[in-house]
Motif scaffolding. Structure first.
Motif, PDB file in Angstrom:
ATOM      1  N   ASP A  12     -40.418 -28.570   9.553  1.00  0.00           N
ATOM      2  CA  ASP A  12     -41.104 -29.091   8.371  1.00  0.00           C
ATOM      3  C   ASP A  12     -42.612 -28.870   8.467  1.00  0.00           C
ATOM      4  N   GLU A  60     -44.169 -26.631  10.242  1.00  0.00           N
ATOM      5  CA  GLU A  60     -44.473 -25.186  10.123  1.00  0.00           C
ATOM      6  C   GLU A  60     -44.444 -24.754   8.661  1.00  0.00           C
ATOM      7  N   LEU A  61     -43.408 -25.256   8.021  1.00  0.00           N
ATOM      8  CA  LEU A  61     -43.270 -24.879   6.605  1.00  0.00           C
ATOM      9  C   LEU A  61     -44.430 -25.437   5.777  1.00  0.00           C
ATOM     10  N   ARG A  62     -44.813 -26.664   6.105  1.00  0.00           N
ATOM     11  CA  ARG A  62     -45.919 -27.286   5.375  1.00  0.00           C
ATOM     12  C   ARG A  62     -47.201 -26.469   5.545  1.00  0.00           C
ATOM     13  N   LEU A 109     -47.312 -23.326   6.234  1.00  0.00           N
ATOM     14  CA  LEU A 109     -47.152 -22.042   5.534  1.00  0.00           C
ATOM     15  C   LEU A 109     -47.426 -22.177   4.045  1.00  0.00           C
ATOM     16  N   LEU A 110     -47.085 -23.357   3.533  1.00  0.00           N
ATOM     17  CA  LEU A 110     -47.243 -23.560   2.077  1.00  0.00           C
ATOM     18  C   LEU A 110     -48.594 -24.177   1.715  1.00  0.00           C
ATOM     19  N   SER A 111     -49.424 -24.372   2.689  1.00  0.00           N
ATOM     20  CA  SER A 111     -50.750 -24.935   2.382  1.00  0.00           C
ATOM     21  C   SER A 111     -51.700 -23.821   1.942  1.00  0.00           C
ATOM     22  N   VAL A 112     -51.300 -23.130   0.972  1.00  0.00           N
ATOM     23  CA  VAL A 112     -52.143 -22.052   0.435  1.00  0.00           C
ATOM     24  C   VAL A 112     -52.746 -22.533  -0.869  1.00  0.00           C
ATOM     25  N   ASN A 113     -53.917 -22.084  -1.133  1.00  0.00           N
ATOM     26  CA  ASN A 113     -54.586 -22.479  -2.376  1.00  0.00           C
ATOM     27  C   ASN A 113     -54.879 -21.241  -3.212  1.00  0.00           C
ATOM     28  N   PRO A 114     -54.866 -21.438  -4.491  1.00  0.00           N
ATOM     29  CA  PRO A 114     -55.213 -20.288  -5.349  1.00  0.00           C
ATOM     30  C   PRO A 114     -56.673 -19.901  -5.169  1.00  0.00           C
ATOM     31  N   SER A 115     -56.953 -18.706  -5.568  1.00  0.00           N
ATOM     32  CA  SER A 115     -58.321 -18.219  -5.404  1.00  0.00           C
ATOM     33  C   SER A 115     -59.264 -18.980  -6.343  1.00  0.00           C
ATOM     34  N   PHE A 155     -49.150 -23.028  -8.337  1.00  0.00           N
ATOM     35  CA  PHE A 155     -49.428 -21.823  -7.557  1.00  0.00           C
ATOM     36  C   PHE A 155     -48.572 -21.797  -6.297  1.00  0.00           C
ATOM     37  N   ARG A 156     -48.455 -22.920  -5.633  1.00  0.00           N
ATOM     38  CA  ARG A 156     -47.693 -22.952  -4.380  1.00  0.00           C
ATOM     39  C   ARG A 156     -46.200 -22.711  -4.623  1.00  0.00           C
ATOM     40  N   ARG A 191     -50.340 -13.668  -3.065  1.00  0.00           N
ATOM     41  CA  ARG A 191     -51.294 -14.506  -3.792  1.00  0.00           C
ATOM     42  C   ARG A 191     -51.484 -14.073  -5.250  1.00  0.00           C
ATOM     43  N   GLU A 235     -50.430 -16.138  -8.540  1.00  0.00           N
ATOM     44  CA  GLU A 235     -51.390 -16.594  -9.558  1.00  0.00           C
ATOM     45  C   GLU A 235     -50.980 -16.119 -10.955  1.00  0.00           C
ATOM     46  N   LEU A 263     -39.616 -17.696   9.858  1.00  0.00           N
ATOM     47  CA  LEU A 263     -39.379 -18.890   9.032  1.00  0.00           C
ATOM     48  C   LEU A 263     -39.141 -18.503   7.564  1.00  0.00           C
ATOM     49  N   TRP A 264     -39.929 -17.608   7.064  1.00  0.00           N
ATOM     50  CA  TRP A 264     -39.742 -17.163   5.682  1.00  0.00           C
ATOM     51  C   TRP A 264     -38.385 -16.488   5.520  1.00  0.00           C
ATOM     52  N   ALA A 269     -41.730 -29.742   1.321  1.00  0.00           N
ATOM     53  CA  ALA A 269     -42.791 -29.395   2.270  1.00  0.00           C
ATOM     54  C   ALA A 269     -44.133 -29.183   1.577  1.00  0.00           C
TER      55      ALA A 269
END
Lengths: 197, 179
Positions: free
Chosen positions: A3, A5-7, A9-15, B35-36, B45, B49, B122-123, B141
């Motif tokens: 969980d 690791e996945l969290r 991985l998904l902590s990405v933000n848009p530009s 987005f996520r 990315r 978007e 993982l992916w 998550a």
């Protein structure tokens, strides 16, 4: 462990400027759709077509066909709605020459004449009478024969008498049917009236 | 007559202004989530978007029916997911993109290389999940969602979300331990 690791991985933000680009794409003047175009489960549902020409055309054609059919069937419906006329047949038995039936007699019949006045000559033995005119009889009105008379006629027709049935009707299942009683008087043996009674 | 028309116009403009204001607040609170969600499917990315923008454009068209906050977020998440899946199916460039991403990742240290490999594993394990399990796993998550919030976003009972999460974790463990 997974969980976390996945969290990450998904902590990405848009530009930067992502929301601004959305605002730019969203046109405030664009028409919003009605509730009917949004699926209850949030599924994207295409809006209904605004031009309803094909539907209107199909409805117009269906209405026209229904109207034409109704007009075409109206005479038949009116004819069926008329109450059946009960005509005394036995009163005209002297005008009829009959033969043993090849099929059971029935309830519907055609009468050569509706009244004694219009009936042909009761001279059944005249050898000069014309041959039966089936077409003429087919155009005659259909009449309802009283059941009591029908039974009597059945007894009469079942007896060995001379004559000819014009255009006997097909037998209806389980029904006492007199085929066309429009019987042309043919060359017959002279019979006493008693033979008919 | 003109006064009446002006009154109506002002009224309509006021309603529209309210709607725009509400949409702005929904956009601010849901843009990252959207987005996520797109990124979790697309892993790219720019594509994420694009898909998220498209989802917001659609949401804006239907905003009169989506004014309720919970309904708006649930609709947005599902629509974004669908759009992202459609995007993948349509373009079929995912494998090439991932390959590109792997080769473009700078492998300066061993630790970074190991992390990248682990992420790829993982992916791959998540991709191998059935879609229902994948969606629940990814949403759980994301953004610190708890069971109740995931259930709300997917319009599912909480028990269903729990059981799907349990199954998904089992699948992921099995798959990651196999390697």
């Amino acid at each position: 462990m997974i969980d976390d690791e996945l969290r990450s991985l998904l902590s990405v933000n848009p530009s930067p400027g992502f929301e601004a680009r959305i605002r730019a794409r969203v046109d405030p003047a664009s028409p919003r759709e009605t509730a009917s175009s949004v699926g209850a489960a949030g599924v994207d549902v295409p809006p209904p077509a605004r031009w309803r020409g094909p539907v209107a055309g199909a409805l117009a054609i269906a209405a026209t066909l229904t109207l034409a059919l109704g007009i075409g069937l109206l005479p038949r419906i009116a004819r069926r709605a008329e109450p059946p006329r009960t005509v005394p047949v036995l009163a005209q038995q002297r005008m009829m020459g009959v033969a043993p039936l090849s099929a059971p007699v029935g309830a519907h019949s055609h009468l050569a004449a509706q009244s004694p006045a219009a009936a042909p000559s009761p001279n059944l033995s005249a050898p000069h009478l014309p041959a039966p005119n089936v077409a003429t009889h087919k155009s005659l009105p259909q009449v309802q024969v009283d059941r009591a008379e029908t039974l009597t006629l059945h007894r009469l027709f079942a007896s060995p008498v001379a004559g000819a049935i014009v255009d006997a009707a097909p037998q209806a299942a389980g029904e006492l049917v007199i085929p066309h009683i429009a019987i042309e008087p043919l060359t017959l043996d002279i019979r006493s009236e008693g033979a008919f009674q | 007559m003109h006064e009446r028309a002006d009154f109506l116009n002002v009224g309509l403009l006021s309603v529209d202004a309210d709607l725009e204001h509400e949409f702005e607040s929904r956009l601010a609170e849901s843009s990252t989530l959207t987005f996520r969600v797109a990124y979790s499917v697309l892993r790219h990315r720019q594509d994420a978007e694009d898909v998220a923008q498209e989802a917001f454009v659609r949401a804006h068209r239907r905003f009169r029916q989506l004014r309720d906050r919970d309904r708006f977020r649930a609709w947005l998440v599902r629509t974004t997911w669908r759009l992202a899946v459609d995007h993948i199916r349509r373009t079929r460039r995912r494998a090439a993109r991932e390959q590109e991403h792997v080769t473009a990742t700078p492998l300066s240290t061993e630790a970074t290389a190991a992390a990248a490999e682990r992420a790829a594993q993982l992916w791959a394990a998540i991709d191998a999940l059935p879609e229902k399990l994948r969606m629940v796993t990814v949403l759980a998550a994301m953004d610190g969602h708890d069971i109740r919030q995931v259930a709300q976003l997917l319009s599912l009972p909480e028990g269903t979300v729990k059981s799907r999460l349990f199954l998904a974790r089992q699948h992921l463990k099995e798959r990651l331990n196999d390697r």
